[in-house]
Design a protein around this motif. Structure first.
Motif, PDB file in Angstrom:
ATOM      1  N   THR A 129      19.459  47.662  52.745  1.00  0.00           N
ATOM      2  CA  THR A 129      20.115  46.799  51.338  1.00  0.00           C
ATOM      3  C   THR A 129      18.849  46.085  50.940  1.00  0.00           C
ATOM      4  O   THR A 129      18.303  45.329  51.460  1.00  0.00           O
ATOM      5  CB  THR A 129      21.149  46.010  52.016  1.00  0.00           C
ATOM      6  OG1 THR A 129      22.276  46.864  52.397  1.00  0.00           O
ATOM      7  CG2 THR A 129      21.848  45.295  50.439  1.00  0.00           C
ATOM      8  N   PRO A 130      18.436  46.598  49.580  1.00  0.00           N
ATOM      9  CA  PRO A 130      17.205  45.765  49.128  1.00  0.00           C
ATOM     10  C   PRO A 130      17.609  44.224  48.834  1.00  0.00           C
ATOM     11  O   PRO A 130      19.106  44.005  48.319  1.00  0.00           O
ATOM     12  CB  PRO A 130      16.947  46.163  47.909  1.00  0.00           C
ATOM     13  CG  PRO A 130      18.409  47.150  47.316  1.00  0.00           C
ATOM     14  CD  PRO A 130      18.950  47.413  48.996  1.00  0.00           C
ATOM     15  N   GLU A 131      16.752  43.409  48.910  1.00  0.00           N
ATOM     16  CA  GLU A 131      17.212  41.721  48.863  1.00  0.00           C
ATOM     17  C   GLU A 131      17.607  41.528  47.475  1.00  0.00           C
ATOM     18  O   GLU A 131      18.508  40.879  47.345  1.00  0.00           O
ATOM     19  CB  GLU A 131      15.858  41.058  48.955  1.00  0.00           C
ATOM     20  CG  GLU A 131      15.502  41.184  50.275  1.00  0.00           C
ATOM     21  CD  GLU A 131      14.174  39.961  50.803  1.00  0.00           C
ATOM     22  OE1 GLU A 131      13.845  39.345  49.834  1.00  0.00           O
ATOM     23  OE2 GLU A 131      13.807  40.029  51.997  1.00  0.00           O
ATOM     24  N   GLN A 290       6.611  49.966  49.816  1.00  0.00           N
ATOM     25  CA  GLN A 290       6.946  49.066  48.878  1.00  0.00           C
ATOM     26  C   GLN A 290       8.499  49.425  48.553  1.00  0.00           C
ATOM     27  O   GLN A 290       9.001  50.738  48.385  1.00  0.00           O
ATOM     28  CB  GLN A 290       6.195  49.231  47.825  1.00  0.00           C
ATOM     29  CG  GLN A 290       6.218  48.565  46.395  1.00  0.00           C
ATOM     30  CD  GLN A 290       5.416  48.597  45.386  1.00  0.00           C
ATOM     31  OE1 GLN A 290       4.103  48.288  45.573  1.00  0.00           O
ATOM     32  NE2 GLN A 290       5.850  49.402  44.396  1.00  0.00           N
ATOM     33  N   THR A 291       9.255  48.491  48.102  1.00  0.00           N
ATOM     34  CA  THR A 291      10.551  48.650  47.842  1.00  0.00           C
ATOM     35  C   THR A 291      10.778  48.471  46.503  1.00  0.00           C
ATOM     36  O   THR A 291      10.312  47.530  45.745  1.00  0.00           O
ATOM     37  CB  THR A 291      11.612  47.613  48.306  1.00  0.00           C
ATOM     38  OG1 THR A 291      11.515  47.474  49.968  1.00  0.00           O
ATOM     39  CG2 THR A 291      13.010  47.604  47.937  1.00  0.00           C
ATOM     40  N   TYR A 292      11.576  49.580  45.982  1.00  0.00           N
ATOM     41  CA  TYR A 292      11.744  49.505  44.226  1.00  0.00           C
ATOM     42  C   TYR A 292      13.210  49.683  44.322  1.00  0.00           C
ATOM     43  O   TYR A 292      13.816  50.452  44.877  1.00  0.00           O
ATOM     44  CB  TYR A 292      10.920  50.919  43.633  1.00  0.00           C
ATOM     45  CG  TYR A 292      11.601  51.115  42.347  1.00  0.00           C
ATOM     46  CD1 TYR A 292      10.938  50.323  41.133  1.00  0.00           C
ATOM     47  CD2 TYR A 292      12.435  52.066  42.180  1.00  0.00           C
ATOM     48  CE1 TYR A 292      11.434  50.492  40.160  1.00  0.00           C
ATOM     49  CE2 TYR A 292      12.917  52.481  40.698  1.00  0.00           C
ATOM     50  CZ  TYR A 292      12.274  51.522  39.800  1.00  0.00           C
ATOM     51  OH  TYR A 292      12.769  51.767  38.426  1.00  0.00           O
ATOM     52  N   THR A 293      13.947  48.923  43.115  1.00  0.00           N
ATOM     53  CA  THR A 293      15.078  49.009  42.825  1.00  0.00           C
ATOM     54  C   THR A 293      15.288  48.806  41.313  1.00  0.00           C
ATOM     55  O   THR A 293      14.338  48.444  40.418  1.00  0.00           O
ATOM     56  CB  THR A 293      15.975  47.808  43.429  1.00  0.00           C
ATOM     57  OG1 THR A 293      15.364  46.450  43.001  1.00  0.00           O
ATOM     58  CG2 THR A 293      15.734  47.748  44.844  1.00  0.00           C
ATOM     59  N   ASP A 294      16.245  49.293  40.806  1.00  0.00           N
ATOM     60  CA  ASP A 294      16.578  49.217  39.286  1.00  0.00           C
ATOM     61  C   ASP A 294      18.161  49.068  39.010  1.00  0.00           C
ATOM     62  O   ASP A 294      18.789  48.844  40.308  1.00  0.00           O
ATOM     63  CB  ASP A 294      15.897  50.262  38.567  1.00  0.00           C
ATOM     64  CG  ASP A 294      16.289  51.740  38.889  1.00  0.00           C
ATOM     65  OD1 ASP A 294      17.095  51.888  39.611  1.00  0.00           O
ATOM     66  OD2 ASP A 294      15.378  52.682  38.635  1.00  0.00           O
ATOM     67  N   GLY A 295      18.508  48.970  37.950  1.00  0.00           N
ATOM     68  CA  GLY A 295      20.043  48.753  37.636  1.00  0.00           C
ATOM     69  C   GLY A 295      21.058  49.588  37.758  1.00  0.00           C
ATOM     70  O   GLY A 295      21.867  49.853  36.883  1.00  0.00           O
ATOM     71  N   TYR A 313      24.423  49.270  47.016  1.00  0.00           N
ATOM     72  CA  TYR A 313      22.997  49.695  46.768  1.00  0.00           C
ATOM     73  C   TYR A 313      22.230  49.934  48.072  1.00  0.00           C
ATOM     74  O   TYR A 313      22.011  48.761  48.591  1.00  0.00           O
ATOM     75  CB  TYR A 313      22.686  48.832  45.819  1.00  0.00           C
ATOM     76  CG  TYR A 313      21.256  49.144  44.675  1.00  0.00           C
ATOM     77  CD1 TYR A 313      20.083  49.812  45.746  1.00  0.00           C
ATOM     78  CD2 TYR A 313      21.254  49.479  43.513  1.00  0.00           C
ATOM     79  CE1 TYR A 313      19.007  50.463  44.767  1.00  0.00           C
ATOM     80  CE2 TYR A 313      20.071  49.761  42.839  1.00  0.00           C
ATOM     81  CZ  TYR A 313      19.127  50.254  43.416  1.00  0.00           C
ATOM     82  OH  TYR A 313      17.941  51.020  42.653  1.00  0.00           O
ATOM     83  N   ARG A 314      21.874  51.109  48.198  1.00  0.00           N
ATOM     84  CA  ARG A 314      20.992  51.339  49.296  1.00  0.00           C
ATOM     85  C   ARG A 314      19.598  52.216  49.042  1.00  0.00           C
ATOM     86  O   ARG A 314      19.637  52.866  47.983  1.00  0.00           O
ATOM     87  CB  ARG A 314      21.453  52.196  50.610  1.00  0.00           C
ATOM     88  CG  ARG A 314      23.134  51.410  50.962  1.00  0.00           C
ATOM     89  CD  ARG A 314      22.648  50.201  52.020  1.00  0.00           C
ATOM     90  NE  ARG A 314      24.043  49.689  52.387  1.00  0.00           N
ATOM     91  CZ  ARG A 314      24.659  48.810  51.670  1.00  0.00           C
ATOM     92  NH1 ARG A 314      24.446  48.182  50.538  1.00  0.00           N
ATOM     93  NH2 ARG A 314      25.827  48.179  52.371  1.00  0.00           N
ATOM     94  N   VAL A 315      18.373  51.951  49.658  1.00  0.00           N
ATOM     95  CA  VAL A 315      17.454  52.537  49.429  1.00  0.00           C
ATOM     96  C   VAL A 315      16.849  53.047  50.849  1.00  0.00           C
ATOM     97  O   VAL A 315      17.278  52.514  52.014  1.00  0.00           O
ATOM     98  CB  VAL A 315      16.192  51.500  49.282  1.00  0.00           C
ATOM     99  CG1 VAL A 315      16.499  51.021  47.769  1.00  0.00           C
ATOM    100  CG2 VAL A 315      15.875  50.551  50.037  1.00  0.00           C
TER     101      VAL A 315
END
Length: 715
Positions: A129-131, A290-295, A313-315
């Protein structure tokens, strides 16, 4: 009263330069003493480089240097090991591009390989779970789903997509003393200056980045990738300017991409079509380093009035280059899941898809618990349905035919947050009465140079031909990245504010000048029109030119700033749209063809109708690619991208693009910003893929939940 420049369907001010080849792109600048750099890419997805053999390359005529030690650079990924296939391991510098290219082919590397994982569907992989994307919940979604009278529960997937603008990533680097100048293909000149300075360990003030013309970006030019930093590094090492241009294949390895994603979207509804529960779970691929997230969760949480909602949301980290923003980042993917499920729910309820959405319109932003600034989504549905001829749609799948073809209609809602960010500008009026406005933004194709000029012209009361907007230089006043649909709202607002301040300064000088016809006039009663300042009754007027002449000034300029402040804590400001698509499906071949697409948008005030329409068409074309064609294929044995070329990575071409059209609900949003606009660049791709997928269902009765839609899925 002079006709306002804003709202006029002007052609791009730089159109002639572009079509005649006079516009100079990053790789086209003529720099004295220029050398050519070609990057050598690693061929394992995980491991270390044991040795790089460079003697053969150095022995090739024209090759001057082979750089292999990047240890002093601060890159986004590790430099002491390989983190993804295609990571740079050397730069060959030569007198000609041909020599550098052949020299790069002579460099040989040996590796200590480690087991790599490049398939994020591996069931043994852990997810995180991204921060910045915590789980979200309101109400009791589990209980509401359990008691729902009608349920839809879909699993969906979207393939990885790569950006494919025509202009390749290109950089020219030149050092003069300790100062670096870059001509770079970037969507953020000031971000590039900061990133290169940080990577090289020099002061930001010692880096200047130029990017007046950008040949498409779609998000690929937001970040500063290795080739930019390595061009600057190579130029410093060899003591001469160096140009680096990635090949199309290197583009796939050297920049980010829209990450592949896996979705579960569940809706629970009453038989009356009131959605009471929504559960959305999504997972995307990520790099280990590197963690990447978007909307992705934005619209599922926000778009409809669902009292019981949860999102997760999971990465999944794997051995790949880091993903990045791509047009409609995240939102376009999450919207596909939401709008596909809404269409399936409408089918099971026996309710028209537009009517179902109207029944679930919220009265306020249920996430932020604040009112909407403007939300003309109902008008978008009504306008779109009327113009498209939605009433002719047959609800029963497979009921419409044209000869041997099955015909279907589908629709979807579009929305995107109205991003406004702090921005600055400088406005100057010269002795000849013309104006020049400066801001460090970019123009990768939407026509920023033209639309911002229109805003400045109206603020100053000048005709369009008397105003020039200058951009693409990191030394200009601060501007945000040219992405996220924030340029017009942010830079346009700063230019509007600055030009009004400059006009006010001219008024102040005129009313205080005994020799001015406006002497003694009330400043509030003075307006700007046709290059003059005049009282509201038109009896007294003065010109910018005469005011400067009497003051013996060559020009007068003002710096200004604008920012949204805390507006987003008080109002919810989004753009909205309704997308309608008609398709044909050949049941024998499984071939889907788009017959037409129409969309209606609420994006606030439309500054430049011709450019806005062009943006809409471009977004629709991108959506066609996402729905039917685009998907990056990886060989999981080593992480190599199999279809890293425009011959094998399919994008829409003329034959794939039918009659596309759009209309705008031209309603200003004065609460959002002083020029009343909402972002347009991103929203136009949102909703296109689900509208197409929903049309395919209406044509065939097959609910396809994997993008792109392949012919074999319909056979």
């Amino acid at each position: 009263m002079a006709t306002p420049v804003v709202g006029q369907p002007l052609s791009r001010v730089d159109a002639r330069r572009k079509v005649t080849g006079a516009a100079t792109y990053a790789a086209e600048h003529r720099i004295e003493g220029l050398l050519y750099g070609v990057i050598v890419n690693g061929t394992v997805a995980r491991g270390t480089v044991s040795e790089v053999a460079v003697d053969a390359a150095l022995g090739h005529p024209g090759v001057l240097h082979v750089l292999t030690d990047f240890g002093g650079l601060r890159l986004a990924h590790p430099v002491d090991r390989l983190a993804f296939y295609g990571q740079p391991i050397a730069v060959v510098v030569a007198e000609t591009l041909e020599a550098a290219t052949h020299g790069a082919s002579l460099v040989e590397a040996t590796y200590e390989r480690q087991d790599a994982i490049t398939d994020f569907d591996d069931p043994d992989l852990p997810s995180q779970t991204p921060e910045d994307e915590p789980d979200y919940s309101r109400g009791d979604p589990v209980g509401a789903m359990g008691s729902a009278q009608v349920k839809v529960d879909l699993n969906l997937s979207i393939a990885r997509e790569n950006h494919n603008p025509i202009e390749l990533p290109s950089t020219i680097a030149r050092w003069q003393g300790g100062r670096l100048t870059l001509w770079d293909k970037t969507q953020w000149v000031q971000g590039a200056a900061r990133n290169v300075a940080g990577a090289l360990g020099i002061a930001v003030g010692d880096v200047r980045v130029h990017a007046e013309f950008v040949g498409g970006g779609f998000g690929s030019g937001i970040q500063t990738y290795d080739h930019v930093i390595l061009a600057a590094f190579a130029a410093r090492e060899v003591g001469r300017p160096v140009k680096v241009v990635l090949t199309r294949r290197q583009f796939y390895y050297g920049t980010g991409f829209r990450p592949a994603s896996r979705h579960r979207m569940a809706l629970g509804s009453s038989t009356a079509g009131r959605v009471g529960a929504l559960v959305y779970e999504v997972r995307i691929e990520n790099a280990r380093y590197q963690t990447y997230t978007d909307g992705l969760t934005d619209l599922p949480q926000f778009l409809y009035g669902v009292p019981n909602t949860s999102t997760a949301y999971r990465v999944t980290p794997i051995d790949v280059h880091s993903p990045c923003s791509m047009r409609g980042p995240g939102v376009v993917s999450g919207n596909f899941a939401l709008e596909t499920a809404m269409d399936q729910l409408a089918h099971e309820l026996g309710v028209d898809p537009v009517e179902l959405r109207l029944r679930n319109e919220p009265t306020r932003d249920e996430v932020a618990q604040i009112p909407f600034s403007t939300r003309k989504l109902r008008e978008c549905y009504e306008t779109g349905a009327r113009r498209f001829g939605w009433s002719r749609r047959k609800a029963k799948p497979g009921a419409s035919t044209d000869g041997d073809l099955l015909i279907g209609m589908g629709m979807a809602t579009a929305s995107y947050h109205n991003n406004r960010r702090d921005s600055s500008a400088l406005a100057r009026i010269s002795a000849d009465g013309t104006a020049t406005v400066f801001a460090a933004t970019g123009d990768m194709g939407p026509g920023t140079t033209t639309s911002v000029m229109q805003v400045a012209a109206d603020a100053l009361g000048l005709p369009a031909e008397s105003v020039t907007f200058r951009l693409g230089d990191s030394t200009y006043p601060t501007a945000p990245l040219h992405a996220a649909a924030c340029t017009m709202a942010s830079v346009g607002s700063a230019v509007h504010t600055t030009c009004n301040a400059l006009k006010a300064e001219f008024v102040r000088r005129a009313v205080a000048d005994p020799d001015s016809p406006l002497h003694g006039a009330d400043p509030q009663d003075v307006r700007a029109r046709a290059g003059h300042l005049e009282t509201s009754d038109g009896r007294a007027r003065d010109s910018y030119r005469d005011i400067l002449r009497r003051a013996d000034l060559p020009s007068l300029e003002v710096n200004g700033n604008w920012g949204p402040g805390d507006a987003d804590t008080r109002i919810s400001t989004y753009g909205y749209g309704a997308v309608f698509a008609e398709v044909s499906v050949d049941p024998l071949l499984g071939l889907v063809r788009i017959r037409r697409i129409f969309a209606a948008y609420d994006v606030g005030r439309v500054i430049s109708p011709k450019l806005a329409h062009s943006q809409a068409i471009g977004g629709m074309v991108g959506g066609i690619g996402m729905a039917l064609l685009e998907g990056t294929v990886t060989d999981h044995r080593d992480g190599r991208i199999v279809n890293a070329s425009l011959a094998d990575y399919l994008v829409p071409v003329n034959a794939d693009v039918p009659d596309l059209d759009a209309a705008f609900i031209n309603t200003e949003d004065p609460q959002a910003d002083p020029i009343g606009v909402k972002g347009l660049g991103e929203i136009t791709i949102v909703g296109v893929a689900p509208a197409i997928g929903n049309a395919v269902f209406n044509a065939t009765g097959k609910r396809l939940t994997n993008l792109p839609i392949r012919p074999e899925a319909l056979l």
